[in-house]
Scaffold this active site. Structure first.
Site, mmCIF file in Angstrom:
data_model
loop_
_atom_site.group_PDB
_atom_site.id
_atom_site.type_symbol
_atom_site.label_atom_id
_atom_site.label_comp_id
_atom_site.label_asym_id
_atom_site.label_seq_id
_atom_site.Cartn_x
_atom_site.Cartn_y
_atom_site.Cartn_z
ATOM 1 N N TYR A 61 -10.855 12.238 -4.772
ATOM 2 C CA TYR A 61 -10.401 13.624 -4.874
ATOM 3 C C TYR A 61 -11.121 14.308 -6.034
ATOM 4 O O TYR A 61 -10.642 14.359 -7.169
ATOM 5 C CB TYR A 61 -8.882 13.688 -5.058
ATOM 6 C CG TYR A 61 -8.096 13.321 -3.821
ATOM 7 C CD1 TYR A 61 -8.719 13.158 -2.594
ATOM 8 C CD2 TYR A 61 -6.720 13.135 -3.881
ATOM 9 C CE1 TYR A 61 -8.009 12.816 -1.458
ATOM 10 C CE2 TYR A 61 -5.993 12.799 -2.752
ATOM 11 C CZ TYR A 61 -6.642 12.643 -1.541
ATOM 12 O OH TYR A 61 -5.927 12.307 -0.424
ATOM 13 N N HIS A 136 -7.802 4.004 1.933
ATOM 14 C CA HIS A 136 -7.885 5.418 2.289
ATOM 15 C C HIS A 136 -8.207 5.633 3.768
ATOM 16 O O HIS A 136 -7.676 6.549 4.408
ATOM 17 C CB HIS A 136 -8.941 6.112 1.429
ATOM 18 C CG HIS A 136 -8.741 7.574 1.284
ATOM 19 N ND1 HIS A 136 -9.194 8.303 0.213
ATOM 20 C CD2 HIS A 136 -8.141 8.483 2.079
ATOM 21 C CE1 HIS A 136 -8.880 9.569 0.352
ATOM 22 N NE2 HIS A 136 -8.241 9.711 1.489
#
Length: 299
Positions: A61, A136
């Site tokens: 991120y 993820h």
């Protein structure tokens, strides 16, 4: 259409850890269009003030090349500045994706990479053990069991306390449960009024007692950080908007209350860039929907 039992929006748990009903998806604070650091810090603090005890992040991120872990470092600074009470927060981070800085997303499920990534995430978060570490995304170039095995190794080594999965199907959840056993506590899939194709994984998580963390939970109500603005704004006249007007609350609150009513394992993680946004989202924990109202929202 099958009736959906209405569940009271009581405080939720992940692996036995109390996290409240609504989490914070921290991605918008670090990717394209991110706010300045003061506003980002204020948003995280507003979430904590509102009772949020789950913050979701990932090493990928960030916006620009060379700033991997931007969001994790931001969260670590915000928690340190908040002080008392921050130790109650469960920070859930993820590994297995990357961002080269051109807007693209990559995937790397190599066990060696995941082990290094988890260690780096723990260092950035300033913790000896990551509370919840999630794969993820499955890497099509790596056997899924090998990637999940890396999470088992990390848990056995004490680098992470609990493990989770993201962007997975029912079969993969079953494989991971066999490998991880009680370490597996959560599944994070995209789910919202506009994206319900993963409903079968929500049902499985309910059956197994695994926390289900819908990412981009407001899809169809609000644009998220992963939506393409060119696809157009969500419709302003959905049943969610109509009920919001009748109840005197925001459509976002109605949407999150709809999530909470579906199953006791659901913990939505709406994103936010402003303190006002997460305060509004957190208030959904106190919005009880009737069975008739939930039925009227079934799209």
């Amino acid at each position: 259409m099958k009736d959906i039992p209405v569940v009271h929006a009581a405080a939720r748990t992940i692996g036995g850890v109390a996290v409240g009903s609504i989490g914070l998806g921290a991605m918008p604070l670090s990717v394209e269009g991110r706010p300045d650091e003061d506003q980002a810090m204020a948003t995280i603090h507003a979430a904590l003030d509102a009772g949020v005890r789950l913050i979701d992040t990932a090493d990928s991120y960030h916006w620009h090349a060379g700033e991997a872990g931007h969001n994790e470092r931001l969260i670590a600074r915000a928690l340190a500045a908040y002080g008392r009470g921050s130790e109650e927060v469960l920070v859930a981070t993820k590994g297995g994706r990357g961002r080269p800085g051109d807007g693209a997303w990559t995937v790397n499920g190599d066990p060696r990479h995941l082990r290094r990534a988890a260690e780096a995430s723990a260092a950035r978060l300033g913790v000896e053990a990551i509370g919840l570490y999630q794969l993820h995304k499955p890497d099509p170039a790596v056997p899924f069991a090998d990637s999940v095995g890396a999470l088992r190794d990390l848990a056995d080594a004490g680098t992470i306390r609990m493990a989770g999965l993201s962007n997975v199907d029912r079969e993969q959840i079953g494989i991971a449960q066999e490998i991880l056993g009680p370490y597996l506590v959560s599944v994070q899939n995209r789910f919202s009024p506009a994206h319900q194709s993963t409903r079968d994984t929500l049902d499985l998580c309910t059956e197994l007692g695994l926390a289900f963390l819908p990412w981009s939970p407001l899809g169809g109500i609000s644009l998220s950080a992963v939506d393409d603005p060119g696809t157009g704004a969500p419709t302003p006249d959905s049943p969610f908007h109509a009920l919001a007007r009748a109840r005197g609350v925001s459509p976002q609150q109605v949407c999150l209350a709809w999530h909470l009513a579906r199953s006791p394992v659901v913990v939505p993680i709406p994103g936010a860039r402003r303190p006002a946004s997460i305060r509004d989202s957190a208030a959904a924990a106190g919005l009880a929907l009737s069975a008739e109202e939930v039925a009227g929202l079934c799209l």
